[in-house]
Scaffold this motif. Structure first.
Motif, PDB file in Angstrom:
ATOM      1  N   SER A   6      43.982  48.430  50.760  1.00  0.00           N
ATOM      2  CA  SER A   6      43.545  49.323  49.771  1.00  0.00           C
ATOM      3  C   SER A   6      44.096  48.802  48.284  1.00  0.00           C
ATOM      4  N   ARG A   7      45.383  48.157  48.316  1.00  0.00           N
ATOM      5  CA  ARG A   7      45.992  47.614  47.239  1.00  0.00           C
ATOM      6  C   ARG A   7      45.215  46.561  46.525  1.00  0.00           C
ATOM      7  N   LEU A   8      44.543  45.667  47.369  1.00  0.00           N
ATOM      8  CA  LEU A   8      43.769  44.782  46.863  1.00  0.00           C
ATOM      9  C   LEU A   8      42.343  45.151  46.424  1.00  0.00           C
ATOM     10  N   THR A   9      41.914  45.996  47.085  1.00  0.00           N
ATOM     11  CA  THR A   9      40.696  46.550  46.589  1.00  0.00           C
ATOM     12  C   THR A   9      40.864  47.333  45.091  1.00  0.00           C
ATOM     13  N   ALA A  10      41.870  48.023  45.075  1.00  0.00           N
ATOM     14  CA  ALA A  10      42.087  48.757  43.904  1.00  0.00           C
ATOM     15  C   ALA A  10      42.456  47.902  42.710  1.00  0.00           C
ATOM     16  N   LEU A  11      42.921  46.699  42.820  1.00  0.00           N
ATOM     17  CA  LEU A  11      43.373  45.783  41.930  1.00  0.00           C
ATOM     18  C   LEU A  11      41.893  44.991  41.478  1.00  0.00           C
ATOM     19  N   ALA A  12      41.180  44.798  42.392  1.00  0.00           N
ATOM     20  CA  ALA A  12      39.901  44.131  42.164  1.00  0.00           C
ATOM     21  C   ALA A  12      38.806  44.814  41.345  1.00  0.00           C
ATOM     22  N   GLU A  13      38.719  46.276  41.799  1.00  0.00           N
ATOM     23  CA  GLU A  13      37.991  47.132  41.281  1.00  0.00           C
ATOM     24  C   GLU A  13      38.272  47.561  39.731  1.00  0.00           C
ATOM     25  N   GLU A  14      39.525  47.297  39.402  1.00  0.00           N
ATOM     26  CA  GLU A  14      40.012  47.559  38.115  1.00  0.00           C
ATOM     27  C   GLU A  14      39.758  46.384  37.365  1.00  0.00           C
ATOM     28  N   LEU A  15      39.731  45.232  37.963  1.00  0.00           N
ATOM     29  CA  LEU A  15      39.245  43.978  37.262  1.00  0.00           C
ATOM     30  C   LEU A  15      37.747  43.841  36.811  1.00  0.00           C
ATOM     31  N   LEU A  16      36.955  44.294  38.047  1.00  0.00           N
ATOM     32  CA  LEU A  16      35.609  44.118  37.902  1.00  0.00           C
ATOM     33  C   LEU A  16      35.047  45.332  37.117  1.00  0.00           C
ATOM     34  N   GLY A  17      35.641  46.430  37.050  1.00  0.00           N
ATOM     35  CA  GLY A  17      35.018  47.661  36.232  1.00  0.00           C
ATOM     36  C   GLY A  17      33.773  48.392  37.369  1.00  0.00           C
ATOM     37  N   GLU A  18      33.815  47.708  38.668  1.00  0.00           N
ATOM     38  CA  GLU A  18      32.975  48.636  39.266  1.00  0.00           C
ATOM     39  C   GLU A  18      33.412  48.639  40.894  1.00  0.00           C
ATOM     40  N   PRO A  19      32.687  49.076  41.731  1.00  0.00           N
ATOM     41  CA  PRO A  19      33.285  49.092  43.198  1.00  0.00           C
ATOM     42  C   PRO A  19      33.003  47.695  43.781  1.00  0.00           C
ATOM     43  N   LEU A  20      33.924  47.240  44.528  1.00  0.00           N
ATOM     44  CA  LEU A  20      33.814  46.142  45.370  1.00  0.00           C
ATOM     45  C   LEU A  20      32.923  45.995  46.421  1.00  0.00           C
ATOM     46  N   PRO A  21      31.894  44.998  46.425  1.00  0.00           N
ATOM     47  CA  PRO A  21      30.618  45.136  47.214  1.00  0.00           C
ATOM     48  C   PRO A  21      31.146  44.729  48.861  1.00  0.00           C
ATOM     49  N   VAL A  22      32.153  44.209  49.134  1.00  0.00           N
ATOM     50  CA  VAL A  22      32.706  43.988  50.394  1.00  0.00           C
ATOM     51  C   VAL A  22      33.820  44.697  50.749  1.00  0.00           C
ATOM     52  N   ARG A  23      34.196  44.776  52.076  1.00  0.00           N
ATOM     53  CA  ARG A  23      35.387  45.266  52.741  1.00  0.00           C
ATOM     54  C   ARG A  23      36.477  44.226  52.395  1.00  0.00           C
ATOM     55  N   ILE A  24      37.653  44.656  52.430  1.00  0.00           N
ATOM     56  CA  ILE A  24      38.723  43.924  52.623  1.00  0.00           C
ATOM     57  C   ILE A  24      39.698  44.495  54.028  1.00  0.00           C
ATOM     58  N   ARG A  25      39.850  43.302  54.585  1.00  0.00           N
ATOM     59  CA  ARG A  25      40.703  43.560  55.700  1.00  0.00           C
ATOM     60  C   ARG A  25      41.673  42.464  55.621  1.00  0.00           C
ATOM     61  N   ALA A  26      43.097  43.097  55.622  1.00  0.00           N
ATOM     62  CA  ALA A  26      44.197  42.223  55.090  1.00  0.00           C
ATOM     63  C   ALA A  26      45.250  41.984  56.527  1.00  0.00           C
ATOM     64  N   TRP A  27      46.031  41.302  56.231  1.00  0.00           N
ATOM     65  CA  TRP A  27      47.129  40.537  57.178  1.00  0.00           C
ATOM     66  C   TRP A  27      47.683  41.650  57.951  1.00  0.00           C
ATOM     67  N   ASP A  28      47.820  42.643  57.369  1.00  0.00           N
ATOM     68  CA  ASP A  28      48.934  43.829  57.860  1.00  0.00           C
ATOM     69  C   ASP A  28      47.970  44.773  58.765  1.00  0.00           C
ATOM     70  N   GLY A  29      46.748  44.399  58.888  1.00  0.00           N
ATOM     71  CA  GLY A  29      45.636  45.444  59.744  1.00  0.00           C
ATOM     72  C   GLY A  29      44.867  46.535  58.896  1.00  0.00           C
ATOM     73  N   SER A  30      45.337  46.553  57.617  1.00  0.00           N
ATOM     74  CA  SER A  30      44.700  47.496  57.007  1.00  0.00           C
ATOM     75  C   SER A  30      43.157  47.319  56.567  1.00  0.00           C
ATOM     76  N   GLU A  31      42.478  48.041  56.116  1.00  0.00           N
ATOM     77  CA  GLU A  31      41.022  47.745  55.726  1.00  0.00           C
ATOM     78  C   GLU A  31      40.674  48.886  55.005  1.00  0.00           C
ATOM     79  N   SER A  32      40.000  48.371  53.748  1.00  0.00           N
ATOM     80  CA  SER A  32      39.303  49.290  52.707  1.00  0.00           C
ATOM     81  C   SER A  32      38.090  48.637  52.178  1.00  0.00           C
ATOM     82  N   GLY A  33      37.045  49.705  51.740  1.00  0.00           N
ATOM     83  CA  GLY A  33      35.971  49.255  51.019  1.00  0.00           C
ATOM     84  C   GLY A  33      34.821  50.050  51.635  1.00  0.00           C
TER      85      GLY A  33
END
Length: 436
Positions: A6-33
């Protein structure tokens, strides 16, 4: 560190100015997108350190080759969504997609967020599959030999799995319902017909690979073929195939630079997927050498990948991932520049056939072969090398489909002494199937 996705998704979407088009699955087992979208899997947070150290394509490539990031779901769909990060050379899009410390507050915020997630420095060393930084003049004979060895001497067993029985590593020529082997056979036959090969003709096959063109020309058209390659593994494989076909009296395979061939004149020359290695600084020399090796009236078929022209050609940059992991020192040129250089060398251009869509189909079949035989392919080379080829071929397929690059068969003729060129009035009849 909880919920890194979720933190990576929020960072990417803030940078891009639009929703991230893919899901992110991180090393801690979390998933967002977005639900149902392919997932960009970040297995190790040190992948973020690579991205911070080498923003953009090379950092992503190193993490991919090292197995620190992957895609779960449709690889082509994921690459399509991430195309701006991987391919777009537009300066504004590149700055938007690549985190680096500039004055843009969004970029600075993104970098600070990644630093917080990336873990302790320094970044890990580049994967072993990466070509180390090279200095000195490019496209010398010694350096070209090393570059060819990097790409082709990764194991004939690996290439057998990817290319299939045809062992042709260039764009096939497709028809409805063709298999890969049929499409590659049709490509080789098309080249032979464009060259108007006949019994006893001397053919020079520049960059002969594993011998497929040489075998087809000798077996089906009775040509006497000299094939040259800088890859010792290719040459050994080709000679074995030629002996099994009973064609050793018609084909000679040499480990030799095309610049060292001195036994012309030849009736015809084929150069299929080789000229991309020549480089802009040597291309006129390449054209001059092949012109000198052809008899007057002889034909050259130059089958070559082309890029789209840049508005500012001086700003053109070689693809970092391709240069570091796939084709060291390889260069693509617009088709207009290639034809102009061939004309400057004295050739008359007689035909240019664009077969861009055919290469996309070919690459998708190679990717399917690699994925089908993944475990065997990894054993035949290395996990990193297999990942390089999967990413390279899938991304290239999309590049052809989106008209970012193309491939062309350019037929040129060396004029007779009086300047004449004798060609059939309806030379395009070679596109008909053999025997029609």
């Amino acid at each position: 560190m909880a919920d890194a996705a979720s933190r990576l998704t929020a960072l990417a979407e803030e940078l891009l100015g639009e929703p991230l088009p893919v899901r992110i699955r991180a090393w801690d087992g979390s998933e967002s997108g977005p639900p149902g979208a392919p997932a960009l899997v970040i297995r190790r947070r040190r992948a973020l350190r690579r991205l911070l150290w080498k923003p953009g394509e090379l950092g992503l490539a190193r993490a991919w080759v090292a197995g620190e990031i992957d895609v779960d779901g449709n690889l082509y769909e994921a690459l399509d969504h991430l195309a701006d990060l991987l391919w777009d050379r537009d300066a504004d899009a590149k700055a938007k997609a690549s985190p680096h410390p500039v004055r843009d507050p969004k970029v600075r915020s993104f970098v600070r967020g990644l630093v917080g997630l990336a873990g302790p420095w320094p970044p890990p060393a580049p994967p072993a599959e990466e070509v180390r930084r090279r200095t000195g003049a490019i496209h010398t004979k010694r350096r070209d030999k090393k570059a060819i060895s990097h790409h082709y001497d990764v194991g004939n067993d690996f290439y057998e799995l990817v290319l299939g029985p045809s062992m042709v590593y260039s764009c096939a020529y497709w028809d409805e319902g063709s298999t890969l082997e049929e499409a590659q056979r049709d490509k080789l036959d098309l080249v032979c017909r464009k060259l108007a090969l006949k019994e006893g003709d001397r053919l020079l096959d520049v960059g002969c690979g594993w011998g497929s063109m040489a075998i087809h020309a000798a077996r089906e058209y009775g040509a006497r073929v000299t094939g040259v390659t800088l890859s010792a593994e290719q040459a050994a494989y080709a000679r074995k195939r030629i002996a099994e076909e009973g064609l050793t009296d018609r084909i000679e395979i040499r480990v030799q630079d095309y610049r060292d061939v001195r036994d012309g004149p030849y009736d015809a020359i084929s150069s299929i997927g080789m000229a991309e290695h020549v480089g802009s600084v040597r291309y006129r020399e390449y054209a001059d050498d092949l012109y000198a090796l052809l008899r007057p009236g002889g034909r050259l078929l130059n089958h070559q990948i082309a890029r789209r022209p840049e508005r500012d050609e001086d700003a053109y940059r070689i693809d970092e991932f391709i240069d570091a992991y796939v084709f060291p020192d390889g260069e693509l040129a617009p088709v207009g520049r290639t034809t102009a250089t061939l004309e400057e060398a004295g050739f008359e251009v007689r035909d240019v056939e664009a077969i861009r869509e055919h290469y996309a189909l070919t690459l998708r079949r190679w990717v399917a072969n690699l994925e089908k035989h993944w475990e065997r392919a990894v054993r035949a080379t290395s996990p990193g090398r297999a990942r390089v080829w999967r990413l390279y071929m899938a991304a290239s397929a999309l590049s052809f489909e989106h008209n970012k690059i193309g491939v062309n068969q350019i037929l040129v003729v060396r004029p007779e002494e009086n300047g004449a060129v004798r060609m059939p009035l309806r030379s395009r009849e070679w596109t008909a199937a053999a025997g029609d």
